[in-house]
Scaffold this motif. Structure first.
Motif, mmCIF file in Angstrom:
data_model
loop_
_atom_site.group_PDB
_atom_site.id
_atom_site.type_symbol
_atom_site.label_atom_id
_atom_site.label_comp_id
_atom_site.label_asym_id
_atom_site.label_seq_id
_atom_site.Cartn_x
_atom_site.Cartn_y
_atom_site.Cartn_z
ATOM 1 N N UNK A 300 0.824 -1.210 0.000
ATOM 2 C CA UNK A 300 0.000 0.000 0.000
ATOM 3 C C UNK A 300 0.857 1.259 0.000
ATOM 4 N N UNK A 301 2.063 1.174 0.589
ATOM 5 C CA UNK A 301 2.944 2.332 0.597
ATOM 6 C C UNK A 301 3.326 2.754 -0.805
ATOM 7 N N UNK A 302 3.634 1.768 -1.655
ATOM 8 C CA UNK A 302 3.971 2.066 -3.055
ATOM 9 C C UNK A 302 2.744 2.592 -3.787
ATOM 10 N N UNK A 303 1.613 1.937 -3.583
ATOM 11 C CA UNK A 303 0.370 2.370 -4.240
ATOM 12 C C UNK A 303 0.030 3.802 -3.841
ATOM 13 N N UNK A 304 0.231 4.152 -2.580
ATOM 14 C CA UNK A 304 -0.066 5.505 -2.111
ATOM 15 C C UNK A 304 0.815 6.526 -2.812
ATOM 16 N N UNK A 305 2.072 6.184 -3.053
ATOM 17 C CA UNK A 305 2.966 7.092 -3.772
ATOM 18 C C UNK A 305 2.384 7.438 -5.144
ATOM 19 N N UNK A 306 1.846 6.445 -5.835
ATOM 20 C CA UNK A 306 1.255 6.698 -7.151
ATOM 21 C C UNK A 306 -0.020 7.527 -7.032
ATOM 22 N N UNK A 307 -0.831 7.256 -6.006
ATOM 23 C CA UNK A 307 -2.071 8.002 -5.816
ATOM 24 C C UNK A 307 -1.806 9.479 -5.548
ATOM 25 N N UNK A 308 -0.668 9.779 -4.938
ATOM 26 C CA UNK A 308 -0.344 11.163 -4.588
ATOM 27 C C UNK A 308 0.518 11.851 -5.637
ATOM 28 N N UNK A 309 0.770 11.175 -6.753
ATOM 29 C CA UNK A 309 1.669 11.694 -7.779
ATOM 30 C C UNK A 309 0.896 12.105 -9.024
ATOM 31 N N UNK A 310 1.520 12.946 -9.859
ATOM 32 C CA UNK A 310 0.881 13.377 -11.101
ATOM 33 C C UNK A 310 0.572 12.201 -12.020
#
Length: 397
Positions: A300-310
């Motif tokens: 989920x940490x990696x997925x969250x990075x994508x969710x918060x990115x352009x």
């Protein structure tokens, strides 16, 4: 509905449409000029390990020619890599065993560079010390050319504005996040090229043209692997499309298209396969280290990075547009392009969301390829609907 979006203003005044195209083209040109100005002030000494390794690959090509495919750390006898590492304050710059971006190969017991050779080869085309700036400027100018092509294909106000918006966004991406990795500049060019020829492929009526375009698209995607190994996954939607199409239609022509695509894909990535054979001991052995070859593991940490990115915005745009086209399911070229985009998005998202490393550009290639494929497919379909020829298509009688 989608065709109507691109063709609904048939009665629009042609002079106003032409003026709109010129104005949109001018706006994109100003973005290009801004990009070139920004790129011209970049430094090749950012202290980034990846940068140094790509430049070392370029140095090997300039020094040894095609034999520069051999990236054995022992070939640093002129201390190019060591001096670059010393410049950025790398604590063990004189110890080859600790060199970043270099992995020890079990089969050959040699420490070699992990990246495929394409980016270094392109950098080697320019003089040492002035390699990154011309690479990015050239890549951006090529992308700008396709932006103008998209605008020229548009026949209505909405289509013109959409093409200009995509064009401006893509030109912006050539600065951020493309700057983060030298491999992204040629990757972006390949993605736009593949998108255009993908649209041409699904708009082609003659079997011979479909065969040729299938091979061309396969070769270009294979070529993309020579710049970034994860670009390998950009072929997934195409293979899935040809396979499912054959199961449904049972047509020999579909098999031939798939075979031509696959053969050309392997031909395109031949430099990487050759480099693997030289450096890793086998064409199909990776030169990447253990950190990049771990099994998939959704975090989920990696997925969250994508969710918060352009990147998330680009992926949403590509996914929503693809889903809308598939829902309408008109069975034409744009629907076929959407099927390929859907396959590519699913496979690439599954891979990168389960990969233990996040970067601000990992999913940009699949998003750009998907969006531009759908854009070009829609523009070419509208050109057909209003009986207007597009580049590369035989004129109608």
């Amino acid at each position: 509905m989608l065709v109507d979006f691109f063709t609904s203003s048939k009665a629009s005044d042609e002079s106003k449409i032409k003026t709109a195209k010129i104005l949109c083209g001018l706006v994109c040109f100003l973005i290009l000029v801004s990009n070139v100005w920004t790129i011209s002030r970049w430094s090749e000494s950012r202290g980034v390990y990846d940068d140094i390794c790509y430049l070392r690959q370029a140095h090997l090509f300039q020094r040894f020619g095609l034999d520069g495919l051999d990236t054995n750390i022992s070939r640093d006898d002129d201390h190019y890599l060591a001096s670059k590492l010393k410049e950025i304050g790398f604590s063990t710059w004189s110890d080859p065993a600790t060199a970043p971006c270099h992995s020890l190969m079990p089969a050959t017991q040699r420490r070699v560079m992990q990246y495929p050779p394409g980016t270094g080869f392109l950098l080697a085309l320019f003089p040492a010390g002035f390699q990154v700036i011309p690479l990015y400027v050239l890549a951006t100018v090529i992308v700008f050319g396709f932006v103008l092509l998209a605008i020229s294909l548009a026949r209505t106000w909405p289509a013109i504005l959409l093409a200009a918006a995509f064009g401006g966004l893509t030109l912006y991406l050539m600065i951020n996040p493309t700057k983060a990795s030298y491999s992204m500049a040629p990757t972006m060019v390949i993605c736009v090229l593949v998108a255009y020829f993908t649209a041409r492929l699904f708009a082609a009526e003659q079997r011979r043209n479909r065969f040729a375009l299938s091979a061309l698209v396969g070769f270009l995607i294979g070529l993309a692997v020579d710049f970034r190994l994860p670009n390998l996954f950009l072929c997934s939607g195409y293979f899935a499309f040809f396979f499912v199409s054959f199961l449904i239609s049972r047509k020999t022509a579909t098999v031939v298209q798939g075979i031509l695509f696959g053969a050309a894909f392997l031909a395109g990535m031949a430099p990487t396969l050759l480099a693997n054979a030289i450096n890793a001991g086998s064409a199909f052995s990776t030169t990447y280290g253990a950190a990049d070859t771990v099994p998939p593991d959704f975090n989920f940490g990696i997925i969250w990075h994508y969710l918060a990115d352009m990147q998330f915005v680009l992926l949403v745009l590509a996914s929503v547009w693809t889903a809308l086209i598939l829902r309408l399911n008109r069975g034409n070229g744009i629907t076929q392009a959407a099927l390929v985009a859907a396959g590519n998005l699913l496979v690439n998202l599954a891979f990168f969301m389960s990969h233990p490393v996040f970067t601000p550009y990992y999913t940009v290639p699949v998003a750009v390829l998907s969006l531009w494929s759908l854009l070009f497919a829609g523009l070419m379909q509208s050109a057909e609907a209003v009986n207007v020829d597009f580049p590369g298509r035989p004129a109608r009688a």
